[in-house]
Design an enzyme around this catalytic site. Structure first.
Site, PDB file in Angstrom:
ATOM      1  N   LYS A   1      25.119  21.388 -12.632  1.00 20.35           N
ATOM      2  CA  LYS A   1      24.712  19.990 -12.494  1.00 20.35           C
ATOM      3  C   LYS A   1      23.377  19.855 -11.771  1.00 20.35           C
ATOM      4  O   LYS A   1      22.745  18.812 -11.835  1.00 20.35           O
ATOM      5  CB  LYS A   1      25.820  19.164 -11.810  1.00 20.35           C
ATOM      6  CG  LYS A   1      26.573  19.863 -10.707  1.00 20.35           C
ATOM      7  CD  LYS A   1      27.970  19.247 -10.499  1.00 20.35           C
ATOM      8  CE  LYS A   1      28.784  20.081  -9.497  1.00 20.35           C
ATOM      9  NZ  LYS A   1      30.212  19.808  -9.503  1.00 20.35           N
TER      10      LYS A   1
ATOM     11  N   LYS B   1      24.173  30.037 -15.084  1.00 25.23           N
ATOM     12  CA  LYS B   1      25.328  29.238 -15.434  1.00 25.23           C
ATOM     13  C   LYS B   1      24.912  27.766 -15.593  1.00 25.23           C
ATOM     14  O   LYS B   1      24.043  27.300 -14.864  1.00 25.23           O
ATOM     15  CB  LYS B   1      26.333  29.378 -14.276  1.00 25.23           C
ATOM     16  CG  LYS B   1      27.711  28.866 -14.550  1.00 25.23           C
ATOM     17  CD  LYS B   1      28.644  29.312 -13.422  1.00 25.23           C
ATOM     18  CE  LYS B   1      29.729  28.279 -13.198  1.00 25.23           C
ATOM     19  NZ  LYS B   1      30.672  28.658 -12.147  1.00 25.23           N
TER      20      LYS B   1
ATOM     21  N   LYS C   1      24.441  29.090   0.153  1.00 24.85           N
ATOM     22  CA  LYS C   1      24.308  27.664   0.464  1.00 24.85           C
ATOM     23  C   LYS C   1      23.587  27.445   1.779  1.00 24.85           C
ATOM     24  O   LYS C   1      22.910  26.440   1.954  1.00 24.85           O
ATOM     25  CB  LYS C   1      25.684  26.993   0.510  1.00 24.85           C
ATOM     26  CG  LYS C   1      26.282  26.783  -0.866  1.00 24.85           C
ATOM     27  CD  LYS C   1      27.241  25.605  -0.864  1.00 24.85           C
ATOM     28  CE  LYS C   1      27.917  25.464  -2.213  1.00 24.85           C
ATOM     29  NZ  LYS C   1      28.962  24.419  -2.210  1.00 24.85           N
TER      30      LYS C   1
END
Ligand code: TRP
Length: 335
Positions: free
Chosen positions: A204, A201, A117
């Protein structure tokens, strides 16, 4: 009520950083629903974790409320489980601070998700992003959770939580239950991959490869018709060589309750032109009642309010018990 006290406790949460997806449902919420009778469950909307990266305030507020409506529509039951919003229970932030004083800088630096991140948000690497796993440890330890159902990507954070708890218990005598990650079985649809890139995966952040719980039928069908497959024509499960078809089969089985063998037999001799829309239809039927119920609940704000207020009160009582104990152990004066 009395034998409920002997049940093992479960804690989990999802960030309202985006809309809930078919992946969140099959990989998490469906299992949470199934655990409600056997365990004493606490399910959270972790809005404080969501602000570790920049959020639009109006969207965050709306998504947190929608997430609650969708939790309920999926079958999470406030009579059975505690459902609440993290920022409504200040004990999370309070214990988070204390646990931060029992966590090493080096441990946090090694967290894979932090490394990823902080690359993605290189212009905004905050202290909150760094200490995120400490807040997550507080979430879990406040409720003395035995089991923490999470995806594989969160295993390292649960391990860190366990290390922090063990360290604290070692210094001050038993205070926290040591939690265990509870990772659902992949063959039960626990890991739904992107429809556009079946090696990743479902996420969103990849709108076309991702089905949202609230997508209307025609959008769901369009996404399945466009799903990436391969240049063969046979519908069979082969994760290595046919990741797209295998993902669609997993989704189909999870949506219909059929076994892989049954599904393969049902599509034997048929091409992807029949298979893909059939998976779309199965998902449409699976999600229809959830979407309709969530939409109905979103019109009943008073009910949603009463659910999250009551949830916060119940959560706060459990959390305060743990926090009082922690205050005593570390040497704070009782209020
Ligand atoms: N970090 C988790 C995720 O992004 C969400 C989360 C926050 C969580 N606190 C938690 C999950 C406590 C389980 C238990 O998926």
């Amino acid at each position: 009520m009395e034998n409920q006290e002997r049940k093992k406790r479960v804690f989990s949460g999802i960030q309202p950083s985006g809309d809930l997806t078919l992946g969140s449902y099959m990989g998490a919420i469906k299992n949470w629903v199934a655990m409600q009778d056997e365990y004493d469950c606490v399910y959270c909307i972790v809005d404080m974790h969501a602000i570790t990266v920049r959020q639009n305030p109006a969207d965050l507020r709306r998504r947190a409320l929608e997430q609650l409506a969708q939790y309920l529509a999926c079958g999470l039951d406030p009579e059975k489980s505690i459902l609440f919003v993290q920022s409504h229970v200040p004990q999370h932030a309070e214990l988070g601070w204390i646990l931060g004083c029992y966590t090493q800088f080096g441990e946090l630096s090694r967290m894979t998700q932090f490394k990823q991140k902080s690359q993605q948000h290189a212009d905004n690497i905050t202290a909150g992003l760094f200490t995120y796993p400490v807040l997550m440890a507080a979430d879990i330890l406040l409720y003395q959770a035995d089991f923490v159902p999470v995806g594989e990507d969160q295993r390292q954070h649960v391990e860190l939580c366990r290390d922090i708890a063990q360290r604290f218990n070692g210094v001050y005598s038993d205070t926290f239950v040591l939690p265990e990650a509870f990772i659902p079985r992949v063959d039960q649809g626990a890991r739904v991959m992107s429809l556009g890139n079946p090696l990743n995966k479902m996420s969103k952040s990849d709108p076309e490869g991702c089905v949202n719980l609230m997508d209307p039928p025609e959008v769901i069908q369009r996404k399945f018709k466009r799903a990436v497959t391969d240049s063969e024509t046979s519908v069979r499960y082969d994760k290595e060589n046919k990741p797209g078809v295998s993902n669609l089969l997993t989704i189909y089985c999870a949506a219909t309750g059929k076994s892989l063998e049954e599904a393969e037999a049902a599509f034997a001799g048929q091409g992807y032109g029949v298979f893909k829309p059939a998976v779309g239809d199965a998902v449409i039927e699976l999600l229809r009642p959830i979407r309709e119920e969530a939409a109905r609940l979103m019109k009943d704000k008073a009910h949603l309010e009463s659910v999250y207020r009551e949830g916060a009160q119940r959560a706060g009582r459990v959390a305060q018990r743990t926090l009082d104990k922690v205050h005593r152990k570390v040497g704070f004066i009782a209020r």
